[in-house]
Design a protein around this motif. Sequence first.
Motif, PDB file in Angstrom:
ATOM      1  N   GLY A   1      25.439  37.464  38.305  1.00  0.00           N
ATOM      2  CA  GLY A   1      25.372  35.997  38.307  1.00  0.00           C
ATOM      3  C   GLY A   1      26.687  35.376  38.760  1.00  0.00           C
ATOM      4  O   GLY A   1      26.704  34.365  39.475  1.00  0.00           O
ATOM      5  N   ALA A   2      27.794  35.996  38.360  1.00  0.00           N
ATOM      6  CA  ALA A   2      29.113  35.474  38.747  1.00  0.00           C
ATOM      7  C   ALA A   2      29.271  35.486  40.266  1.00  0.00           C
ATOM      8  O   ALA A   2      29.896  34.579  40.844  1.00  0.00           O
ATOM      9  CB  ALA A   2      30.211  36.303  38.083  1.00  0.00           C
ATOM     10  N   ARG A   3      28.707  36.492  40.919  1.00  0.00           N
ATOM     11  CA  ARG A   3      28.783  36.541  42.383  1.00  0.00           C
ATOM     12  C   ARG A   3      27.969  35.414  43.012  1.00  0.00           C
ATOM     13  O   ARG A   3      28.367  34.821  44.015  1.00  0.00           O
ATOM     14  CB  ARG A   3      28.301  37.904  42.892  1.00  0.00           C
ATOM     15  N   VAL A   4      26.816  35.106  42.402  1.00  0.00           N
ATOM     16  CA  VAL A   4      25.992  33.999  42.892  1.00  0.00           C
ATOM     17  C   VAL A   4      26.767  32.684  42.774  1.00  0.00           C
ATOM     18  O   VAL A   4      26.825  31.884  43.714  1.00  0.00           O
ATOM     19  CB  VAL A   4      24.664  33.920  42.093  1.00  0.00           C
TER      20      VAL A   4
ATOM     21  N   ARG B   1      29.692  32.438  45.230  1.00  0.00           N
ATOM     22  CA  ARG B   1      29.215  32.157  46.588  1.00  0.00           C
ATOM     23  C   ARG B   1      28.863  30.669  46.722  1.00  0.00           C
ATOM     24  O   ARG B   1      29.212  30.022  47.723  1.00  0.00           O
ATOM     25  CB  ARG B   1      27.999  33.034  46.902  1.00  0.00           C
ATOM     26  N   ALA B   2      28.203  30.126  45.705  1.00  0.00           N
ATOM     27  CA  ALA B   2      27.811  28.711  45.754  1.00  0.00           C
ATOM     28  C   ALA B   2      29.045  27.806  45.785  1.00  0.00           C
ATOM     29  O   ALA B   2      29.034  26.742  46.423  1.00  0.00           O
ATOM     30  CB  ALA B   2      26.930  28.361  44.556  1.00  0.00           C
ATOM     31  N   TRP B   3      30.126  28.224  45.103  1.00  0.00           N
ATOM     32  CA  TRP B   3      31.350  27.414  45.079  1.00  0.00           C
ATOM     33  C   TRP B   3      32.064  27.400  46.438  1.00  0.00           C
ATOM     34  O   TRP B   3      32.834  26.495  46.731  1.00  0.00           O
ATOM     35  CB  TRP B   3      32.328  27.974  44.033  1.00  0.00           C
ATOM     36  N   THR B   4      31.825  28.450  47.241  1.00  0.00           N
ATOM     37  CA  THR B   4      32.587  28.579  48.482  1.00  0.00           C
ATOM     38  C   THR B   4      31.741  28.328  49.729  1.00  0.00           C
ATOM     39  O   THR B   4      32.286  28.291  50.828  1.00  0.00           O
ATOM     40  CB  THR B   4      33.191  30.008  48.595  1.00  0.00           C
ATOM     41  N   ASP B   5      30.438  28.182  49.562  1.00  0.00           N
ATOM     42  CA  ASP B   5      29.549  28.051  50.721  1.00  0.00           C
ATOM     43  C   ASP B   5      28.530  26.958  50.409  1.00  0.00           C
ATOM     44  O   ASP B   5      27.560  27.198  49.680  1.00  0.00           O
ATOM     45  CB  ASP B   5      28.869  29.413  50.977  1.00  0.00           C
TER      46      ASP B   5
ATOM     47  N   GLY C   1      41.628  27.465  47.461  1.00  0.00           N
ATOM     48  CA  GLY C   1      42.261  28.579  48.158  1.00  0.00           C
ATOM     49  C   GLY C   1      41.991  29.935  47.543  1.00  0.00           C
ATOM     50  O   GLY C   1      42.391  30.963  48.093  1.00  0.00           O
ATOM     51  N   MET C   2      41.344  29.978  46.374  1.00  0.00           N
ATOM     52  CA  MET C   2      41.026  31.290  45.797  1.00  0.00           C
ATOM     53  C   MET C   2      39.862  31.927  46.563  1.00  0.00           C
ATOM     54  O   MET C   2      38.978  31.234  47.066  1.00  0.00           O
ATOM     55  CB  MET C   2      40.650  31.153  44.310  1.00  0.00           C
ATOM     56  N   SER C   3      39.877  33.244  46.629  1.00  0.00           N
ATOM     57  CA  SER C   3      38.807  33.955  47.335  1.00  0.00           C
ATOM     58  C   SER C   3      37.549  33.987  46.481  1.00  0.00           C
ATOM     59  O   SER C   3      37.596  33.739  45.266  1.00  0.00           O
ATOM     60  CB  SER C   3      39.250  35.389  47.641  1.00  0.00           C
ATOM     61  N   GLU C   4      36.438  34.332  47.126  1.00  0.00           N
ATOM     62  CA  GLU C   4      35.169  34.424  46.398  1.00  0.00           C
ATOM     63  C   GLU C   4      35.276  35.449  45.264  1.00  0.00           C
ATOM     64  O   GLU C   4      34.791  35.209  44.150  1.00  0.00           O
ATOM     65  CB  GLU C   4      34.074  34.822  47.395  1.00  0.00           C
ATOM     66  N   ASP C   5      35.923  36.578  45.519  1.00  0.00           N
ATOM     67  CA  ASP C   5      36.076  37.607  44.484  1.00  0.00           C
ATOM     68  C   ASP C   5      36.914  37.091  43.317  1.00  0.00           C
ATOM     69  O   ASP C   5      36.594  37.347  42.150  1.00  0.00           O
ATOM     70  CB  ASP C   5      36.746  38.863  45.063  1.00  0.00           C
ATOM     71  N   GLU C   6      38.008  36.377  43.640  1.00  0.00           N
ATOM     72  CA  GLU C   6      38.853  35.836  42.560  1.00  0.00           C
ATOM     73  C   GLU C   6      38.078  34.810  41.739  1.00  0.00           C
ATOM     74  O   GLU C   6      38.167  34.783  40.512  1.00  0.00           O
ATOM     75  CB  GLU C   6      40.110  35.189  43.162  1.00  0.00           C
ATOM     76  N   LEU C   7      37.313  33.968  42.430  1.00  0.00           N
ATOM     77  CA  LEU C   7      36.529  32.950  41.725  1.00  0.00           C
ATOM     78  C   LEU C   7      35.492  33.596  40.810  1.00  0.00           C
ATOM     79  O   LEU C   7      35.275  33.134  39.677  1.00  0.00           O
ATOM     80  CB  LEU C   7      35.831  32.031  42.733  1.00  0.00           C
ATOM     81  N   ALA C   8      34.853  34.679  41.274  1.00  0.00           N
ATOM     82  CA  ALA C   8      33.828  35.338  40.454  1.00  0.00           C
ATOM     83  C   ALA C   8      34.427  35.786  39.119  1.00  0.00           C
ATOM     84  O   ALA C   8      33.743  35.800  38.098  1.00  0.00           O
ATOM     85  CB  ALA C   8      33.226  36.519  41.209  1.00  0.00           C
TER      86      ALA C   8
END
Lengths: 202, 117
Positions: free
Chosen positions: A52-55, A58-62, A176-183
Amino acid sequence: MAHDHGHNAPPSDTAMRAKALETLLTEKGLLDPAAIDALVETYETRVGPRNGARVVARAWTDSDYKARLLEDGTGAIAELGFSGVQGEDMVVVENTDDVHNLVTCTLCSCYPWPTLGLPPIWFKSAPYRARSVIDPRGVLREFGVELSEDVEVRVWDSNAELRYLVLPQRPAGTEGMSEDELAGLVTRDSMIGTGLAQAPAG
Amino acid sequence: MPTLTPEMVPGLVAAGASCRMDAEVAPKFKVGDTVRARDINPLSHTRLPRYIRGRTGRIVHDHGVFAFPDTSAESGTHSDPQHVYSVRFEGSELWGSHANANSCVYIDLFDDYIDPA
């Protein structure tokens, strides 16, 4: 006795029932017991709230992905490879400055397995199920979430066949955080609505 | 019925078993309609919680057509397809003066759970 369980006590009623069912299903040729091990392994090691964190990340960055996620939760979640049992028909609800969403299942313990894994014990407990609908602000306060009365609290009772995932607000200071960092900031509770996404470290 | 083996587990887990039904069923209600949940009290399976029975809410979304659990539980197979709606109930409608400020409940209701209000 020094403590409240005897080491030679028989297994609990629930454990006995599970063993009896497994034995019956095996003897009737309906079950290879190794299939149970495969199921347990699946939900212990592969399916859980990191999906779910990956979902959410992704929504935060795209923004296009986010639009698809809110329009067709099942399809957008499947784009990341998550689908199946107890996530067949997904709805994603977005937290904003004006609305906070909280998910419950007053009838039992319905929960979106492909994105969050199996539900925590408290989610299945009678007090959470009863109080989440009648006193959501009180429940949230006990989870450490204090909301202004200006913020509308929407409680989603997953009583039927839809399963709900909360899209928490992206924390401030994460530009500026990456998708992985945000997850890494997305907690299980923030996707149930009993928590918020974590602030980035100092 | 085939034996459930470890090899079958990944496919079954990934596919799931949706209760959505591919049936042409006309919806009885539309988004924006005000509806009252029926005061039904079956001794058999139902997905209409007591706290909603007799209360009035507003339809905010039509999820499409699903098997009706009250019937499926008896028949043992997906049956009685009908529309399911997301219905919003204001906190004050459900809990009166004890309701939390600025709160509401969204719940999914089948055609057979609601009447026009």
